[in-house]
Write an enzyme that holds these catalytic residues in place. Structure first.
Site, PDB file in Angstrom:
ATOM      1  N   ASP A 242     -30.816  38.285  43.286  1.00 42.97           N
ATOM      2  CA  ASP A 242     -29.491  38.812  42.961  1.00 42.97           C
ATOM      3  C   ASP A 242     -29.597  40.002  42.013  1.00 42.97           C
ATOM      4  O   ASP A 242     -28.772  40.167  41.119  1.00 42.97           O
ATOM      5  CB  ASP A 242     -28.659  37.679  42.318  1.00 42.97           C
ATOM      6  CG  ASP A 242     -27.167  38.010  42.253  1.00 42.97           C
ATOM      7  OD1 ASP A 242     -26.719  38.853  43.042  1.00 42.97           O
ATOM      8  OD2 ASP A 242     -26.468  37.426  41.419  1.00 42.97           O
TER       9      ASP A 242
ATOM     10  N   CYS B  61     -10.590  38.172  43.331  1.00 42.76           N
ATOM     11  CA  CYS B  61     -11.348  36.930  43.144  1.00 42.76           C
ATOM     12  C   CYS B  61     -11.445  36.580  41.654  1.00 42.76           C
ATOM     13  O   CYS B  61     -11.742  37.438  40.821  1.00 42.76           O
ATOM     14  CB  CYS B  61     -12.739  37.108  43.746  1.00 42.76           C
ATOM     15  SG  CYS B  61     -13.839  35.705  43.518  1.00 42.76           S
TER      16      CYS B  61
END
Length: 302
Positions: free
Chosen positions: A128, A207
């Site tokens: 990531d 989100c």
């Protein structure tokens, strides 16, 4: 002839990874128009970095010279029990030590084992931390499908996983993708309090994870009363997913929550000293104390 793919999967399991799959390091042709559309709609909000390195996101050979294979790995982080001593909520992935440190250490060991056992193998590890479309590579490697909430879903254990990759210049036997098992279910879409989810696409700018972590400005007033007490991340679309009935508690010691965090309730009075004590080497450090205080103040307003 040695089956390097099988051996790598075996070594990954020895290091505690729950699943390992392999795909050919090719250009992600199907994803190019999807990514372009997502960016054009500004679904990345103020995450400007998402628009960078478009070509590298789609072609691993631009990240690793001579790349032949992408080894995708999943590591479960589902906790034994949720942290519910306080009304404020933190995403399950942030209960323990920052996953970047934990997984990077495991990946280094795996890469070293590959080089020791197989020989001259070049490559890079990714957790990531670079423009890699990890969910897509895991999908291509047969580790699950990308669900309507845009998370990778595994049939055996749901979606509470970290995803990591090794991109290697070693040709390996690739696995194939599996089909989508979301069916007619819309649980994640229906449950999202900010209406961030449409089938197979998430408007990142709506989100709760983005609003509480990535967004550095004030949270827009349109989200008042919709945060459901989430102050770092959000698990709603995973918690309601039927496939997560198969989730099982992880056994990675580093992901166990800080004992003090289990019982902590004085969020409104949190100081820098307490923050450091609770979240040392935790993913929550990303939002910093001021960010966490901003989030707490915002969810308190109705």
């Amino acid at each position: 002839m040695r089956d390097y793919s099988k051996e790598i999967k075996s070594w990954a399991a020895e290091l505690g990874f729950d699943f390992c799959g392999i795909s050919a390091a090719d250009f992600l042709e199907e994803e190019a128009p999807r990514l372009e559309r997502w960016l054009n709609r500004n679904y990345h909000g103020k995450m400007a970095y998402m628009a960078n390195h478009f070509d590298k996101r789609l072609d691993p050979r631009k990240l690793v010279d001579g790349a032949k294979s992408v080894v995708s790995l999943l590591l479960n982080y589902y906790p034994e029990e949720p942290l519910d001593a306080s009304p404020y909520k933190i995403s399950k992935y942030a209960y323990g030590k920052d996953y970047h440190y934990v997984i990077k250490d495991k990946l280094k060991l795996l890469f070293e084992r590959i080089q020791k056992e197989i020989g001259e193998v070049g490559g890079r590890i990714f957790v990531d931390s670079a423009p890699v479309m990890d969910k897509i590579w895991a999908k291509k490697a047969g580790l699950g499908w990308v669900g309507k909430n845009s998370n990778l879903i595994n049939r055996k254990m749901g979606s509470f996983f970290f995803i990591a990759e090794l991109i290697l210049d070693l040709p390996l036997q690739a696995d194939g993708p599996i089909r989508d098992y979301c069916g007619t279910c819309t649980a994640c879409i229906d449950a999202c309090p900010t209406d961030a989810i449409t089938p197979y696409e998430v408007d990142g700018s709506k989100c709760i994870s983005y609003l509480t972590i990535e967004l550095k400005d004030q949270i827009p007033n349109e989200f008042k009363g919709k945060m459901e007490n989430w102050i770092f991340g959000c698990d709603i679309c995973q918690d309601v997913c039927p496939w997560n009935s198969f989730a099982r508690p992880h056994s990675t010691e580093e992901f166990y929550p800080n004992e003090n965090l289990k019982t902590f309730q004085d969020w409104d009075e949190i100081t820098s000293e307490i923050f450091s004590h609770l979240f040392k080497k935790s993913a929550v450090e990303r939002t910093k104390l001021e960010g966490l205080k901003r989030n707490i103040a915002f969810v308190k307003e109705v």
